[in-house]
Every structure is written in C-alpha cells, then in structure tokens.
Design a protein around this motif. Structure first.
Motif, PDB file in Angstrom:
ATOM      1  N   LEU A  44      56.031  24.216  78.430  1.00  0.00           N
ATOM      2  CA  LEU A  44      55.623  25.441  78.505  1.00  0.00           C
ATOM      3  C   LEU A  44      56.823  26.471  78.917  1.00  0.00           C
ATOM      4  O   LEU A  44      57.126  27.648  78.622  1.00  0.00           O
ATOM      5  CB  LEU A  44      54.788  25.828  79.346  1.00  0.00           C
ATOM      6  CG  LEU A  44      54.452  27.182  79.226  1.00  0.00           C
ATOM      7  CD1 LEU A  44      53.623  28.147  77.804  1.00  0.00           C
ATOM      8  CD2 LEU A  44      53.469  27.966  80.335  1.00  0.00           C
ATOM      9  N   ALA A  45      57.485  25.971  80.192  1.00  0.00           N
ATOM     10  CA  ALA A  45      59.081  26.497  80.830  1.00  0.00           C
ATOM     11  C   ALA A  45      59.420  26.354  79.373  1.00  0.00           C
ATOM     12  O   ALA A  45      60.565  27.483  79.212  1.00  0.00           O
ATOM     13  CB  ALA A  45      59.520  25.674  81.934  1.00  0.00           C
ATOM     14  N   GLY A  46      60.201  26.084  78.511  1.00  0.00           N
ATOM     15  CA  GLY A  46      60.886  26.077  77.371  1.00  0.00           C
ATOM     16  C   GLY A  46      60.377  27.415  76.444  1.00  0.00           C
ATOM     17  O   GLY A  46      61.256  27.735  75.419  1.00  0.00           O
ATOM     18  N   ASP A  47      59.109  28.375  76.837  1.00  0.00           N
ATOM     19  CA  ASP A  47      59.152  29.589  76.366  1.00  0.00           C
ATOM     20  C   ASP A  47      59.226  30.503  77.219  1.00  0.00           C
ATOM     21  O   ASP A  47      57.685  30.362  77.476  1.00  0.00           O
ATOM     22  CB  ASP A  47      57.936  29.538  75.226  1.00  0.00           C
ATOM     23  CG  ASP A  47      57.612  30.579  74.689  1.00  0.00           C
ATOM     24  OD1 ASP A  47      58.242  31.228  74.702  1.00  0.00           O
ATOM     25  OD2 ASP A  47      57.077  30.160  73.207  1.00  0.00           O
ATOM     26  N   VAL A  48      60.534  31.041  77.263  1.00  0.00           N
ATOM     27  CA  VAL A  48      59.915  32.676  78.213  1.00  0.00           C
ATOM     28  C   VAL A  48      59.001  33.139  78.295  1.00  0.00           C
ATOM     29  O   VAL A  48      58.069  33.489  79.693  1.00  0.00           O
ATOM     30  CB  VAL A  48      61.496  32.937  79.051  1.00  0.00           C
ATOM     31  CG1 VAL A  48      60.894  33.948  79.673  1.00  0.00           C
ATOM     32  CG2 VAL A  48      62.060  32.029  79.491  1.00  0.00           C
ATOM     33  N   PRO A  49      58.664  34.033  77.088  1.00  0.00           N
ATOM     34  CA  PRO A  49      57.515  34.836  76.948  1.00  0.00           C
ATOM     35  C   PRO A  49      55.702  34.219  77.605  1.00  0.00           C
ATOM     36  O   PRO A  49      55.099  34.697  78.222  1.00  0.00           O
ATOM     37  CB  PRO A  49      57.523  35.104  75.532  1.00  0.00           C
ATOM     38  CG  PRO A  49      59.623  35.411  75.459  1.00  0.00           C
ATOM     39  CD  PRO A  49      59.170  33.426  76.045  1.00  0.00           C
ATOM     40  N   ALA A  50      56.086  32.724  76.838  1.00  0.00           N
ATOM     41  CA  ALA A  50      54.262  32.243  76.958  1.00  0.00           C
ATOM     42  C   ALA A  50      54.568  32.211  77.949  1.00  0.00           C
ATOM     43  O   ALA A  50      53.375  31.844  78.985  1.00  0.00           O
ATOM     44  CB  ALA A  50      54.924  31.417  76.283  1.00  0.00           C
ATOM     45  N   ARG A  67      62.355  27.330  87.734  1.00  0.00           N
ATOM     46  CA  ARG A  67      61.767  26.368  88.834  1.00  0.00           C
ATOM     47  C   ARG A  67      60.711  25.138  87.823  1.00  0.00           C
ATOM     48  O   ARG A  67      61.115  23.602  87.220  1.00  0.00           O
ATOM     49  CB  ARG A  67      61.235  25.871  89.745  1.00  0.00           C
ATOM     50  CG  ARG A  67      62.119  26.957  90.927  1.00  0.00           C
ATOM     51  CD  ARG A  67      60.942  27.279  91.688  1.00  0.00           C
ATOM     52  NE  ARG A  67      61.480  28.167  92.641  1.00  0.00           N
ATOM     53  CZ  ARG A  67      61.643  28.298  93.973  1.00  0.00           C
ATOM     54  NH1 ARG A  67      60.392  28.402  94.020  1.00  0.00           N
ATOM     55  NH2 ARG A  67      61.985  29.018  94.890  1.00  0.00           N
ATOM     56  N   ASN A  68      59.818  25.507  86.895  1.00  0.00           N
ATOM     57  CA  ASN A  68      59.290  24.835  85.764  1.00  0.00           C
ATOM     58  C   ASN A  68      60.068  24.108  85.070  1.00  0.00           C
ATOM     59  O   ASN A  68      59.494  22.677  84.242  1.00  0.00           O
ATOM     60  CB  ASN A  68      57.912  25.517  85.323  1.00  0.00           C
ATOM     61  CG  ASN A  68      56.880  25.867  86.441  1.00  0.00           C
ATOM     62  OD1 ASN A  68      56.741  25.642  87.608  1.00  0.00           O
ATOM     63  ND2 ASN A  68      56.390  27.137  85.893  1.00  0.00           N
ATOM     64  N   ALA A  69      60.857  24.232  84.506  1.00  0.00           N
ATOM     65  CA  ALA A  69      61.449  23.397  83.532  1.00  0.00           C
ATOM     66  C   ALA A  69      62.610  22.415  84.377  1.00  0.00           C
ATOM     67  O   ALA A  69      62.555  21.516  84.289  1.00  0.00           O
ATOM     68  CB  ALA A  69      62.895  24.181  82.986  1.00  0.00           C
ATOM     69  N   GLU A  70      62.302  22.440  85.465  1.00  0.00           N
ATOM     70  CA  GLU A  70      63.228  21.405  86.517  1.00  0.00           C
ATOM     71  C   GLU A  70      62.618  20.345  87.467  1.00  0.00           C
ATOM     72  O   GLU A  70      62.497  19.638  88.474  1.00  0.00           O
ATOM     73  CB  GLU A  70      64.174  21.675  86.342  1.00  0.00           C
ATOM     74  CG  GLU A  70      65.155  22.802  86.172  1.00  0.00           C
ATOM     75  CD  GLU A  70      66.623  23.227  87.337  1.00  0.00           C
ATOM     76  OE1 GLU A  70      66.375  23.204  88.139  1.00  0.00           O
ATOM     77  OE2 GLU A  70      68.255  23.862  87.063  1.00  0.00           O
ATOM     78  N   LEU A  71      60.907  19.969  86.676  1.00  0.00           N
ATOM     79  CA  LEU A  71      60.026  19.596  87.900  1.00  0.00           C
ATOM     80  C   LEU A  71      60.923  18.272  87.519  1.00  0.00           C
ATOM     81  O   LEU A  71      59.994  18.003  88.961  1.00  0.00           O
ATOM     82  CB  LEU A  71      58.707  19.481  86.985  1.00  0.00           C
ATOM     83  CG  LEU A  71      57.634  21.464  86.888  1.00  0.00           C
ATOM     84  CD1 LEU A  71      55.873  20.587  86.121  1.00  0.00           C
ATOM     85  CD2 LEU A  71      57.850  21.636  88.578  1.00  0.00           C
ATOM     86  N   TRP A  72      60.713  17.591  86.661  1.00  0.00           N
ATOM     87  CA  TRP A  72      61.194  15.799  86.853  1.00  0.00           C
ATOM     88  C   TRP A  72      62.848  15.647  86.757  1.00  0.00           C
ATOM     89  O   TRP A  72      62.795  15.065  87.555  1.00  0.00           O
ATOM     90  CB  TRP A  72      60.862  15.899  85.167  1.00  0.00           C
ATOM     91  CG  TRP A  72      59.823  15.500  84.608  1.00  0.00           C
ATOM     92  CD1 TRP A  72      59.070  15.857  84.222  1.00  0.00           C
ATOM     93  CD2 TRP A  72      59.064  14.401  85.120  1.00  0.00           C
ATOM     94  NE1 TRP A  72      58.375  15.545  83.425  1.00  0.00           N
ATOM     95  CE2 TRP A  72      58.061  14.812  84.289  1.00  0.00           C
ATOM     96  CE3 TRP A  72      58.309  13.734  86.357  1.00  0.00           C
ATOM     97  CZ2 TRP A  72      56.026  13.523  84.570  1.00  0.00           C
ATOM     98  CZ3 TRP A  72      57.283  12.987  86.608  1.00  0.00           C
ATOM     99  CH2 TRP A  72      56.167  13.432  85.463  1.00  0.00           C
ATOM    100  N   THR A  73      63.725  16.804  87.432  1.00  0.00           N
ATOM    101  CA  THR A  73      64.461  16.401  87.818  1.00  0.00           C
ATOM    102  C   THR A  73      65.303  17.521  88.890  1.00  0.00           C
ATOM    103  O   THR A  73      66.356  16.078  89.776  1.00  0.00           O
ATOM    104  CB  THR A  73      65.904  17.099  86.692  1.00  0.00           C
ATOM    105  OG1 THR A  73      65.321  18.480  86.151  1.00  0.00           O
ATOM    106  CG2 THR A  73      64.913  15.953  85.724  1.00  0.00           C
ATOM    107  N   GLY A  74      64.391  18.252  89.513  1.00  0.00           N
ATOM    108  CA  GLY A  74      64.634  18.703  90.506  1.00  0.00           C
ATOM    109  C   GLY A  74      64.192  18.669  92.178  1.00  0.00           C
ATOM    110  O   GLY A  74      64.082  17.213  92.052  1.00  0.00           O
ATOM    111  N   PRO A  75      65.133  18.771  93.230  1.00  0.00           N
ATOM    112  CA  PRO A  75      64.587  18.181  94.124  1.00  0.00           C
ATOM    113  C   PRO A  75      63.418  18.170  94.938  1.00  0.00           C
ATOM    114  O   PRO A  75      62.666  19.000  94.599  1.00  0.00           O
ATOM    115  CB  PRO A  75      65.737  18.662  95.133  1.00  0.00           C
ATOM    116  CG  PRO A  75      65.941  19.977  94.651  1.00  0.00           C
ATOM    117  CD  PRO A  75      66.095  19.884  92.974  1.00  0.00           C
ATOM    118  N   THR A  76      63.059  17.528  95.656  1.00  0.00           N
ATOM    119  CA  THR A  76      62.040  17.328  96.524  1.00  0.00           C
ATOM    120  C   THR A  76      61.471  18.161  97.933  1.00  0.00           C
ATOM    121  O   THR A  76      63.083  17.047  98.214  1.00  0.00           O
ATOM    122  CB  THR A  76      60.776  16.144  96.691  1.00  0.00           C
ATOM    123  OG1 THR A  76      61.821  14.685  96.723  1.00  0.00           O
ATOM    124  CG2 THR A  76      60.548  15.879  93.939  1.00  0.00           C
TER     125      THR A  76
END
Length: 248
Positions: A44-50, A67-76
C-alpha cells in the motif's frame, strides 16, 4: 502477570536493531497473519494517495507512509522503546533500573494492528497502522486477527491486566482479564473520563505493575497491590477495577 497495553499512533524513529524478522517475535502462531498484514501495508505504501485514504493521513504525514515502505528493511528497536505518547511517557521505561526494565520486558505486551501482539522487548520497526484502518483487498483487521490472536490470549495462564483501548481490545478478547477504568473526580463528587488523563494514569499503573516485585494472582491481589501504592481503587467484586483520581 501479563499487562496488555494499547499502542500509540506516534513511534520513535530509527533504532539500532536489525531489520524486521517475524520469526523472533513472541507468539509464533501469529506469523502467518503478521506476514499477510505487513506485506499488505508495504504494498500500500507504494500508492501514496491510497495510503493516505486507508490510514487517515494528510499530505503532511507522508513520512509515515515512507516508514511503511521500509517495514522489511528499516531498523528496529524494542517495542517499549518504539511506542511514544502520553501513556508511554508516563511508563518511562528509560528511567527504570535494570531489574525493573527486565521485569517490564517480561510482563508488558502491546496490542498492535500490524503484529497482533508484541512483547515489550520484541524488536519492531516504526510503522503507521491503526486498528480501524482498512487495507485494500483484505478483510477488516478484527476479522484477520481474531481467529489467530484470540487463542494466544486465551492460553495465557498468568493474571492478565488488560489496559488496551476499545479498538485494540476488539481485535481479540483476553478471557478473565482484569480491566481498569480511570475516573476523574471533581470537588463536588462528580466523575468523568478524560482521555489524556486516562492514558497518563494507565501508564503510571503499568509502570507500577511492571516494575513491582509482587506477583498478584487475581483481581483481589491486584487491588491490594494498587492500594498499597496509595491509589484509590474501587472494586465491585467483578473483574473490573476503577481508579479514581482528583480532577486536574
């Protein structure tokens, strides 16, 4: 004792933990649903308006979508250090002693729209998803989470203190849990619920319960512990306690 907390909309940024690994989170029974929801939110993060429409965000909050676009890659970082806001400011895990912080990590868990439930020390990324959010192409989050999360909560043998807000408690019940209502009492004796006040006092109660060496086994023992701490707690004999505090 297990203390269930609501999450916060706001999250601390960054962290020094490795990227998200669902396999290390508590309750592995939830991994399948977690994967489905995380994948849906990331897509969903790939579609900003949605994303704005589904998550109830304004253009000024597009950083939340990033942030949601980086759920799998961002730091924890540990869940108790990820969530912020009024309740977590009152909980203030950063000021706990090492022993208190260890107990908090074991006793505290957070209801989550993204993960269902996370233990206090579970490493999670920053994200934006509320219990009332509607993800395109998926059932409601309550429909998704209840079949998986309800058995997890039902299997807890320790005393459960459910401090979750209504929308997160609705994701799955915690059978037999003790709940806590916070009422603000004015000098004339009238009482009311004040949301901001409610969160702060629940955070203080969570801190007390998480850091205490006591281990109450039922609602009576919990009431006794809170009263010994100087709190005005009322109990009508059921599983609910009422904390009465002076109006600010």
């Amino acid at each position: 004792m297990l203390i269930l907390l609501p999450p916060s909309e706001t999250k601390a940024p960054g962290g020094d933990g490795p990227p998200l690994d669902l396999g290390v989170l508590t309750a592995p029974e939830l991994t399948e649903v977690r994967t489905e929801v995380v994948e849906a939110v990331g897509k969903l993060a790939g579609d900003v308006p949605a994303s704005r429409a589904a998550l109830g965000l304004s253009p000024r909050q597009d950083a939340e979508i990033a942030r949601n676009a980086e759920l799998w890659t961002g730091p924890t970082r540990p869940a108790l250090e990820r969530y912020t806001g009024v309740l977590y400011e009152a909980l203030d895990v950063g000021s706990m002693t090492r022993a208190q912080r260890a107990r908090a990590g074991r006793r505290l868990a957070v209801g989550s729209a993204l993960f269902g439930l996370v233990a206090g020390d579970d490493p999670i990324p920053a994200y934006r998803l509320s219990a009332g959010s509607a993800l395109p192409g998926l059932p409601t989050l309550r429909t998704l989470w209840r079949p998986a999360l309800a058995p997890v909560l039902a299997a807890v043998e320790d005393l459960v203190v459910d401090l979750r807000s209504g929308s997160y408690a609705a994701l799955a019940p915690a059978p037999g849990a003790v709940t806590l209502d916070v009422l603000s009492e004015r000098p004339d004796g009238s009482r009311s619920v004040v949301s901001h006040f409610n969160k702060a006092h629940k955070g203080r109660v969570a801190r007390l319960l998480a850091s205490s060496t006591a281990e109450p086994g039922d609602v009576v023992g919990l009431r006794r512990l809170l009263r010994r701490a100087g709190l005005h707690v009322e109990h009508d004999g059921g599983p609910a306690l009422t904390l009465v505090v002076p109006a600010p």
